[in-house]
Design a protein around this motif. Structure first.
Motif, PDB file in Angstrom:
ATOM      1  N   SER A   1      25.427   2.796  10.125  1.00  0.00           N
ATOM      2  CA  SER A   1      24.483   3.818   9.666  1.00  0.00           C
ATOM      3  C   SER A   1      24.584   4.025   8.156  1.00  0.00           C
ATOM      4  O   SER A   1      25.619   3.755   7.548  1.00  0.00           O
ATOM      5  N   ARG A   2      23.507   4.530   7.565  1.00  0.00           N
ATOM      6  CA  ARG A   2      23.524   4.866   6.149  1.00  0.00           C
ATOM      7  C   ARG A   2      24.568   5.944   5.889  1.00  0.00           C
ATOM      8  O   ARG A   2      25.267   5.943   4.882  1.00  0.00           O
ATOM      9  N   GLY A   3      24.707   6.868   6.817  1.00  0.00           N
ATOM     10  CA  GLY A   3      25.702   7.916   6.687  1.00  0.00           C
ATOM     11  C   GLY A   3      27.117   7.359   6.593  1.00  0.00           C
ATOM     12  O   GLY A   3      27.941   7.870   5.831  1.00  0.00           O
ATOM     13  N   SER A   4      27.390   6.306   7.360  1.00  0.00           N
ATOM     14  CA  SER A   4      28.719   5.688   7.293  1.00  0.00           C
ATOM     15  C   SER A   4      28.981   5.117   5.914  1.00  0.00           C
ATOM     16  O   SER A   4      30.076   5.295   5.356  1.00  0.00           O
ATOM     17  N   VAL A   5      27.988   4.457   5.335  1.00  0.00           N
ATOM     18  CA  VAL A   5      28.146   3.921   3.983  1.00  0.00           C
ATOM     19  C   VAL A   5      28.456   5.058   3.014  1.00  0.00           C
ATOM     20  O   VAL A   5      29.369   4.973   2.196  1.00  0.00           O
ATOM     21  N   SER A   6      27.729   6.135   3.119  1.00  0.00           N
ATOM     22  CA  SER A   6      27.953   7.291   2.257  1.00  0.00           C
ATOM     23  C   SER A   6      29.366   7.849   2.435  1.00  0.00           C
ATOM     24  O   SER A   6      30.064   8.129   1.453  1.00  0.00           O
ATOM     25  N   PHE A   7      29.793   8.010   3.685  1.00  0.00           N
ATOM     26  CA  PHE A   7      31.142   8.521   3.953  1.00  0.00           C
ATOM     27  C   PHE A   7      32.205   7.608   3.358  1.00  0.00           C
ATOM     28  O   PHE A   7      33.186   8.077   2.779  1.00  0.00           O
ATOM     29  N   TYR A   8      32.036   6.292   3.495  1.00  0.00           N
ATOM     30  CA  TYR A   8      33.016   5.351   2.952  1.00  0.00           C
ATOM     31  C   TYR A   8      33.051   5.424   1.429  1.00  0.00           C
ATOM     32  O   TYR A   8      34.117   5.369   0.825  1.00  0.00           O
ATOM     33  N   GLU A   9      31.884   5.552   0.821  1.00  0.00           N
ATOM     34  CA  GLU A   9      31.825   5.612  -0.645  1.00  0.00           C
ATOM     35  C   GLU A   9      32.452   6.888  -1.201  1.00  0.00           C
ATOM     36  O   GLU A   9      33.080   6.857  -2.262  1.00  0.00           O
ATOM     37  N   ASN A  10      32.277   8.003  -0.513  1.00  0.00           N
ATOM     38  CA  ASN A  10      32.820   9.254  -1.056  1.00  0.00           C
ATOM     39  C   ASN A  10      34.215   9.581  -0.522  1.00  0.00           C
ATOM     40  O   ASN A  10      34.800  10.599  -0.900  1.00  0.00           O
TER      41      ASN A  10
ATOM     42  N   LEU B   1      33.342   0.029  -3.318  1.00  0.00           N
ATOM     43  CA  LEU B   1      32.179  -0.229  -2.473  1.00  0.00           C
ATOM     44  C   LEU B   1      30.886   0.139  -3.191  1.00  0.00           C
ATOM     45  O   LEU B   1      29.930  -0.637  -3.198  1.00  0.00           O
ATOM     46  N   LYS B   2      30.855   1.295  -3.802  1.00  0.00           N
ATOM     47  CA  LYS B   2      29.638   1.732  -4.493  1.00  0.00           C
ATOM     48  C   LYS B   2      29.287   0.774  -5.633  1.00  0.00           C
ATOM     49  O   LYS B   2      28.129   0.395  -5.797  1.00  0.00           O
ATOM     50  N   ARG B   3      30.294   0.381  -6.400  1.00  0.00           N
ATOM     51  CA  ARG B   3      30.045  -0.532  -7.516  1.00  0.00           C
ATOM     52  C   ARG B   3      29.508  -1.869  -7.013  1.00  0.00           C
ATOM     53  O   ARG B   3      28.520  -2.382  -7.542  1.00  0.00           O
ATOM     54  N   LEU B   4      30.120  -2.421  -5.978  1.00  0.00           N
ATOM     55  CA  LEU B   4      29.647  -3.689  -5.424  1.00  0.00           C
ATOM     56  C   LEU B   4      28.215  -3.559  -4.906  1.00  0.00           C
ATOM     57  O   LEU B   4      27.379  -4.434  -5.128  1.00  0.00           O
ATOM     58  N   ARG B   5      27.947  -2.459  -4.221  1.00  0.00           N
ATOM     59  CA  ARG B   5      26.599  -2.233  -3.677  1.00  0.00           C
ATOM     60  C   ARG B   5      25.581  -2.142  -4.798  1.00  0.00           C
ATOM     61  O   ARG B   5      24.522  -2.792  -4.752  1.00  0.00           O
ATOM     62  N   GLU B   6      25.891  -1.363  -5.819  1.00  0.00           N
ATOM     63  CA  GLU B   6      24.951  -1.182  -6.926  1.00  0.00           C
ATOM     64  C   GLU B   6      24.770  -2.463  -7.733  1.00  0.00           C
ATOM     65  O   GLU B   6      23.669  -2.729  -8.216  1.00  0.00           O
TER      66      GLU B   6
ATOM     67  N   SER C   1      21.030   2.468   2.424  1.00  0.00           N
ATOM     68  CA  SER C   1      20.305   2.043   3.625  1.00  0.00           C
ATOM     69  C   SER C   1      20.260   0.529   3.748  1.00  0.00           C
ATOM     70  O   SER C   1      20.422  -0.017   4.846  1.00  0.00           O
ATOM     71  N   ASP C   2      20.033  -0.157   2.622  1.00  0.00           N
ATOM     72  CA  ASP C   2      20.009  -1.620   2.633  1.00  0.00           C
ATOM     73  C   ASP C   2      21.346  -2.177   3.115  1.00  0.00           C
ATOM     74  O   ASP C   2      21.389  -3.078   3.962  1.00  0.00           O
TER      75      ASP C   2
END
Length: 70
Positions: free
Chosen positions: A31-40, A10-15, A22-23
């Motif tokens: 939420s941005r927090g959900s993205v962070s939780f999924y990535e880590n 997910l992080k690689r695709l996002r970057e 946030s985007d």
């Protein structure tokens, strides 16, 4: 057991798309927090969010959970 996203997928695709957490959160209506939780790896998305992620990035769920590298 819970569904775990690939730690780097997910992080690689996002970057690669030049998106901030946030985007991506805005695009997926989460939420941005959900993205962070999924990535880590501290939380896993429900099946609808997983489908939304896969559709957004045009990848399979197998790729997102680490069963395929394609």
């Amino acid at each position: 057991d819970t569904l775990q996203l690939s730690q780097t997928g997910l992080k690689r695709l996002r970057e690669e798309r030049g998106l901030s957490q946030s985007d991506l959160a805005k695009e997926l209506n989460i939420s941005r927090g959900s993205v962070s939780f999924y990535e880590n790896g501290s939380r896993s998305p429900d099946i609808k969010v997983l489908a939304d992620i896969c559709n957004y990035f045009h990848v399979t769920s197998d790729y997102m959970i680490g069963l395929s590298d394609k």
